[in-house]
Design an enzyme around this catalytic site. Structure first.
Site, short mmCIF file in Angstrom:
data_model
loop_
_atom_site.label_atom_id
_atom_site.label_comp_id
_atom_site.label_asym_id
_atom_site.label_seq_id
_atom_site.Cartn_x
_atom_site.Cartn_y
_atom_site.Cartn_z
CG HIS A 186 13.26 18.00 -31.94
ND1 HIS A 186 12.76 16.74 -32.05
CD2 HIS A 186 12.49 18.63 -31.02
CE1 HIS A 186 11.71 16.60 -31.25
NE2 HIS A 186 11.52 17.74 -30.61
CG ASP A 209 15.41 15.25 -33.93
OD1 ASP A 209 15.86 14.92 -32.83
OD2 ASP A 209 14.20 15.52 -34.13
#
Lengths: 446, 446, 446, 446
Positions: D111, D114
């Site tokens: 993501h 992340d």
């Protein structure tokens, strides 16, 4: 004589647009008024206040900021902003007493670290608890609000990831004991009526790495030690175990009422401990709340209730506010027939949804819950007093009230004697269970 | 010394194309041979025959013709065609002994009316049971096959629609007693090693029309009467309760192992009764089979097993044949560590799918199940004997083996003493539960 | 103008102690009277009769005798005793019309072999259907009762154990086609308004032995053939697919509304087919009935409803009578906002409990269901008309009613354009979803 | 030609005691070695590397610190300690590339946040993403590791509490668009092969406050805008939708494969979008992974897989590491028969248990998962190549391969024609589905 709570504000006002919630009756459209709950109303011989002993839950109501496994907190509560832990704790308590007295709820419940944040050492945590409990005593005196029960949070801190009382490491068990000692001391100091154990981390994720028997032995040792300490220090209330089948663990040791009662009896704890039952936990265990309450009542252990509701199709603890009149009326039927709770009350262990972020949402939710319990209690009383319900149910068992049935019930008939009777009587008549008729009593009185 | 079963045919042969199933080893592609099960193979100090005591279930294997709530029977078994009930019963028994001896299974289990159809009166039913049990004795003598346990079907007949032992009508309770007396007599006559109670209709659909406490009191009275009768007539085996959480009832009283143990102890039945645990019932109760077995073992009540598997996503008792090596290996780990079953064996309480209509399907299913149990037992023994599993698990609890941990375990430390130790020790070290490593032992030895 | 049904008795009277059920109002304690349902009452602009088009279900109400997977039938209905199949069928129809007209229900629904038992050959089954449908025409004319929909039972007979339309064997598919042709003919003859397909055996127990794609292709071929035949013979109604996720199969192809709509569109069947949604099927699929209805309504496929309720914790189709006012009110909210059903009605696909064996139990159950639907419809209308509900919900989406939101909704903003707007606007304001407030509208109007 | 990954360390070493994991074969007891996975091994015509395209998931593996609804993070990862967000992001990336290259995994997935923590403004978040993606490019070049897919986290931030693409407030939708634009840019920059949408907050908690149709219209508008933008900027990969039935929402719009395919087709997105299927999501939806894969494959949408496993009895996303050889073998049977994935790979969307806190636990878990997939693929290939499985399954449908069955399959037989054939043929022969035999192929080749 009814106790009138005094609205109790702190230096700041946290719900400035909301005043004391009043009873306006069923016709009211005001979402910030009670339509049913009137604490002095008498139902089935007692006031609502006496029946319910409603309590606000510090954990969810003041501390539940909306984090979930996929998202960050959403609720930026004004009482959680101070940087100093004790200042934050005092502001949280101010908000709590403002909220609780505006609603007219007579009790609150807490975990130790709902009152003030845990510190880095046991000693510093104790100092914080001592300080905030002094402040709580002042607020209690000012408002008339009381503590229904206290407990210790033995599940949030990473040290408890493998359990607290049942941790495979003795060092963690000892730490948990120290924490429980402090929580008991604070509960006693604040006049808490009871004390709860919820075993969130007592259980296992995989039986492969778990010695269940040894862990349960440790739990019993722990509970005996806690009980002995509290009794020696003058605690007169009950200890409550709170069953839950799973989550956060795959399998929690206090799965349901029957499992918990088995455990308490097995280890000689059943004279001091009763159960604190929760609606959502009951349904997660594939039971109903009324089933769990009946199991507990039949064992003399119907201690206290955690009020909420689950989503039957989302297999985790959603802790929604109670509003389902069927669940509540069936629960109140058991409660009334059991003669009420054994000392406990009804704690709102419920949280507004993660996206219910307005301060007023907390009020809507509690008002809705208190009104729903009231309506359910009235319906249950009506069913018991006005309908054929009690008679119809009693008649189903009438054959045991006299004659051979009664002799059997008293243990006076052997298997041969029963077989002889059966041979004489021929095939028994069919008797309908009439479930649909019984169910209609609910819709008749809702 | 191994008992060799003699293949035992009746006047007709029901599986003419299938001969005695032999062990051919893991390399075999023959679906009508064992790849793992060799009854004389020794694993963990005992033969497979001794470990398992496999039994064929008359109910499913010979009588399960494939009806379901949406459809008629699909299996036109050749042994169920006679018009005379006793002739049908004898042919069914011929087929059963042919099947069981061709598979080399040493035991069978039955409900009373699996052996012969119920008649219109108790007296006539008894006459039929007497006749068919005479025939069964002959078949047992010829074959060497034995009875693992008998039971009475207290759930199929309409008279039990509101329960048998717990029926609100005493007349039904008495009838059930007569039926159980007969079933006990027949079990004794056939040398049955144990006797089972499964409370399919003991429970409720709605608590609204149910007096749970009174019903459970009646169940206990009933079980005491049955036990006293059997003991007086020389029965030396165990009585088994078979827990199940639901179905056909919404809520069955014997929900799970813990609930059943609570009940047995509460009413003073725990010295004579143990548990017969079923895989599919365990998972329906949101537990695992290994959990239920561990709970029973820790109470000294791990009596016998009903072997099958459920579908975790279809919430009813699918009773599929066991083939999941994970479920079985975890079960065998508990079994081996508990020192085996307390007298019981492994009964295939499983049915081929409704659309598995070939006679050979019954063989494929049992062979698959026996092989799967064998493979699981070997894997469990390997894990316990060859891997680090036991050491790693024991080390998790090492802090309780000596010193303060041991003192705590022995009840020698008060809450204050524990709190003092906690203050001295500081924050406990973090210890990983290593679940993924533990899980890899399964795949390592499968 | 309201159609008044004539109470229609046959040669025998099956419910002699029960007369025509009348409306007595909410204050009535009479369990054999309507407290809410008054067919001519106007709610939200239509009579209750027009809103609901209630139908009695031949399958459960007249043919459901209480067998379950663990027990034999319990209900010895007086209309199921004749030994001649056609005589039995006529008596069943007499009982049905007596029941339905005493309740004042305007419609009924049937499977082909609910009307008369299937015979050994297709030709003989057809002769029976021809004969009983002649009799039904007479009863319909006498009473004024009509057929809401017909269907064929493609799941009970053993030949369908591997599916009907999707059977791996073409011979079974052809047989199913012959049966559907007959069922369509009879439905047309009786003036049935619609025709239903429920794929009880269309699905699989194990994907291992299943070619899902090929089976679904066959289903579509079959449905096209059935539709073409019916249209060529003058059928003007809708065809309905009835979604269900599982049971009897592990996985049924018509899992839920979305899956069924996908299938119908994929194979070009969406112009002729709509959905018949069932409450218990919706909850088995982990949805709610209101969800399924909304999905169907948004696709223009909200055809008809099967009324019942499930037990959320017993994972099979319990088909209990509807009495939960929450489920029903949420369903009626969707129904009213969707402008009603597309041609269909509300069929009581519900059965009294296995132990509800009195003839009166059938009446209690239907009365309770009709009253519950009425109360729910009134509550839903009140919520829509009298409360802030509609306004509050509309306001949540107000940002899409004009300006950039509207431009986005119309597809006029690219991702870059949206990103530019986002950069300009800064962090969006938080807006509470107010779920607890929305929920209180339910309790306000129940 | 096999790509050999270079072990890629950063300034600090995060797993100093663990070196490159090597293949040691099935006999190895070393939990830090592969027993089955050898990336160059050829199975069914392709190397394991080509079949699987394993990917490490930044979200769980590097960022999953063990918080759950009842407890704080337990895993004090050394790479998450820096106070500066970009320094932390670089250290996290160093740890990630060390981990991934020591395991020899060729891909990773992320993501946006992340990679680096979200900042207070979109502009600052973009600057951080630009910086960390420069660093990622260096690490990719050094190691040979590639990006399987990127995505945007549209569920963690409080602004998305009411949805992202489907938020009732246009301002939030626009913000989500800006975030997706950035995530697409970064994915393109890093050579990401595909792009995923997971709708964690796209759905509802209560239909009462939700306009489902309008929300889905918005989602489609959003996805078209995202797709158009990416295509215009040269993105050649697939877009993947990841179905999940519930959690965090009560009901998520992308419930399962069928629902997602319906949506994509309805809005004309089916040419660019395929599905990313997850094992735990499949079972939460009451399906099996093999079912979901087959549904996707039959629609040409079997894009990519998220590998993990759920607990069937804990109704939330447990995301445990895959180790169940039954689930995996059935999945691999579908994968092999479908000709592999359409571009995607196998991402370990799995987390070690909260109490698995040793750095080595991450290795045990991934090694166990990779070995399990390998063993499953080999078993599936054996079943397809060496056993009777394919023949037996094909023979079930043989009646459609020629003659009337074939004519039906091609749409050449009307309902009347089918009925005529049925009348001629008589009752179809019974054909066993042989499920138990099919199931034994699994245990034969595991």
């Amino acid at each position: 004589m009814p106790v009138v709570l005094r609205t109790t504000l702190g230096p700041k006002t946290y719900f400035p647009n909301i005043s004391r919630i009043s009873f306006e009756g069923p016709g009211s459209d005001n979402p910030l008024a009670f339509r049913y709950y009137d604490e002095n109303r008498v139902v089935a011989g007692k006031t609502l206040r006496e029946h319910f002993k409603f309590a606000v839950c510090w954990w969810h109501t003041l501390g539940g900021t909306g984090a979930d496994p996929f998202g960050a907190p959403t609720k930026d509560f004004a009482w959680l902003r101070a940087s100093d832990p004790l200042q934050l704790a005092r502001e949280k308590m101010d908000a709590g007493f403002e909220f609780i007295t505006k609603l007219g709820i007579p009790y609150y419940c807490f975990h130790d670290f709902d009152l003030v944040a845990e510190a880095d050492t046991l000693a510093e945590s104790r100092r914080r608890l001592d300080a905030i409990s002094d402040y709580a005593l002042e607020k209690q005196a000012e408002s008339g609000v009381r503590v229904l029960w206290g407990t210790a949070n033995l599940f949030s801190h990473p040290r408890y990831m493998n359990g607290a009382m049942t941790n495979p490491d003795f060092a963690v068990v000892a730490h948990a004991a120290a924490q429980v000692k402090n929580a008991l001391d604070i509960t006693l100091k604040l006049g808490g009526e009871h004390y709860v154990f919820w075993g969130g981390r007592e259980g296992y994720c995989s039986l492969l790495n778990t010695d269940m028997k040894r862990e349960l032995d440790h739990a019993a040792r722990f509970l005996h030690a806690a009980k002995d300490y509290a009794r020696a220090n003058g605690f007169k209330g009950h200890f409550f175990i709170e069953p839950k089948p799973m989550e956060p663990s795959k399998h929690q040791y206090d799965f349901d009422a029957a499992t918990s009662i088995k455990f308490l009896r097995e280890y000689g704890l059943d004279r001091d401990f009763k159960l604190n039952l929760e609606f959502n936990h009951a349904t997660l265990a594939l039971h109903t709340m009324q089933h769990e309450m009946q199991v507990a009542a039949d064992a003399g252990m119907l201690g206290s209730l955690d009020a909420n509701r689950g989503d039957y199709q989302n297999g985790w603890d959603t802790d929604q506010f109670p509003m389902n009149l069927y669940e509540l009326t069936e629960a109140m039927l058991v409660l009334l027939q059991a003669g009420g709770l054994q000392g406990g009350g009804i704690n709102f262990d419920a949280k507004t949804r993660r996206n219910s972020t307005d301060p007023a949402d907390l009020f809507y939710a509690h008002i809705g819950g208190m009104d729903a319990f009231t309506r359910a209690l009235i319906a249950a009383a009506d069913i018991l007093e006005k309908s054929d319900y009690t008679r119809l149910r009693r008649e189903r068992y009438a054959s045991f009230d006299s004659g051979n049935g009664r002799a059997f019930e008293q243990g006076q008939l052997s298997l041969e004697a029963l077989a002889t009777l059966a041979a004489q009587q021929g095939e028994p008549e069919q008797r309908s269970g009439k479930q649909e008729l019984f169910e209609q009593f609910l819709n008749r009185y809702l």
